[in-house]
Design an enzyme around this catalytic site. Structure first.
Site, short mmCIF file in Angstrom:
data_model
loop_
_atom_site.label_atom_id
_atom_site.label_comp_id
_atom_site.label_asym_id
_atom_site.label_seq_id
_atom_site.Cartn_x
_atom_site.Cartn_y
_atom_site.Cartn_z
CG ASP A 28 67.44 -1.88 56.63
OD1 ASP A 28 67.08 0.17 55.97
OD2 ASP A 28 67.70 -2.26 56.84
CB ILE A 29 66.94 -6.88 55.42
CG1 ILE A 29 66.88 -8.17 56.07
CG2 ILE A 29 68.42 -6.89 55.54
CD1 ILE A 29 65.52 -8.80 55.58
CD GLU A 87 74.75 -2.37 54.18
OE1 GLU A 87 74.60 -1.83 54.82
OE2 GLU A 87 74.29 -3.45 53.24
CG HIS A 92 68.08 3.52 50.15
ND1 HIS A 92 69.42 2.93 48.77
CD2 HIS A 92 68.42 2.72 51.55
CE1 HIS A 92 70.49 2.69 50.13
NE2 HIS A 92 69.87 2.96 50.87
CG HIS A 94 67.05 4.77 55.48
ND1 HIS A 94 67.91 3.20 55.66
CD2 HIS A 94 68.00 5.06 54.32
CE1 HIS A 94 68.98 2.39 55.20
NE2 HIS A 94 69.25 3.74 54.76
P1 5GP Z 1 73.05 2.07 52.63
O1 5GP Z 1 73.04 2.39 51.21
O2 5GP Z 1 71.31 3.43 53.07
O3 5GP Z 1 73.77 2.92 53.44
O4 5GP Z 1 72.53 0.91 53.61
C1 5GP Z 1 71.71 -0.21 52.89
C2 5GP Z 1 70.17 0.45 53.54
O5 5GP Z 1 69.41 -1.59 52.61
C3 5GP Z 1 71.18 -1.23 54.78
O6 5GP Z 1 70.03 -0.16 56.40
C4 5GP Z 1 70.56 -2.25 54.93
O7 5GP Z 1 69.92 -2.75 56.11
C5 5GP Z 1 69.31 -2.27 53.88
N1 5GP Z 1 69.26 -3.42 53.00
C6 5GP Z 1 70.23 -4.31 52.92
N2 5GP Z 1 70.41 -5.52 51.89
C7 5GP Z 1 69.31 -5.69 51.93
C8 5GP Z 1 68.62 -6.64 51.00
O8 5GP Z 1 68.25 -7.38 50.25
N3 5GP Z 1 67.21 -6.26 51.85
C9 5GP Z 1 65.98 -5.38 52.60
N4 5GP Z 1 65.29 -5.14 52.60
N5 5GP Z 1 66.99 -4.11 53.22
C10 5GP Z 1 68.30 -4.44 52.93
#
Ligand code: 5GP
Length: 133
Positions: A28-29, A87, A92, A94
């Protein structure tokens, strides 16, 4: 094409941890703790519970192998698992190494993680990944 599909295709860089023909794992970035890894299916689906049962089962089995590698690289009590998906519209999981309950706190993201440390983290997990344990 989602941002995660672009990562899988290599159009956007990532700190890759592991992959097989169906799934891809990368850091995760904005990690909430060091070792925070995402597992995604290569086939785009927004909502994880729209994935068919057989593929979802294989995704879990792949995540299990990634979790074992995280636990080797980052000694912890357990590797926790969470699905949010609020987001990025590409399912995905975690995976987060946990020493304390408070380690699974998505409000605690590291916003500009050191690239060298990210590369070391991915390499450490990758070195412990066993495709067929
Ligand atoms: P969620 O969709 O689970 O609420 O959050 C998306 C997750 O993906 C976040 O923890 C965010 O930091 C990660 N994320 C978003 N964009 C990128 C990216 O371009 N690269 C990576 N490696 N992680 C990402």
């Amino acid at each position: 094409m989602t941002i995660f599909s672009k990562i899988i295709a290599g159009e956007i860089p990532s700190y890759k941890v592991a992959e097989d023909d169906e799934f891809f794992a990368f850091l995760d970035i904005n990690p909430i703790v060091w070792g925070h890894t995402l597992v995604v299916p290569k086939q785009e689906t927004d909502y994880i519970f729209d994935i068919d049962d057989a593929r979802l089962g294989r995704m879990m089995a792949f995540a299990k192998k990634v979790a074992a590698a995280i636990k080797e690289a980052f000694p912890c009590r357990k590797v926790g698992m969470a699905v949010l998906g609020l987001e990025v519209p590409h399912a995905h999981i975690h995976l987060v190494p946990l020493k304390h309950e408070g380690d699974m706190d998505f409000a605690k993201k590291v916003s500009n993680p050191d690239p060298a440390r990210m590369a070391e983290t991915a390499a450490a997990i990758a070195s412990h990944f066993k495709p067929n344990p």
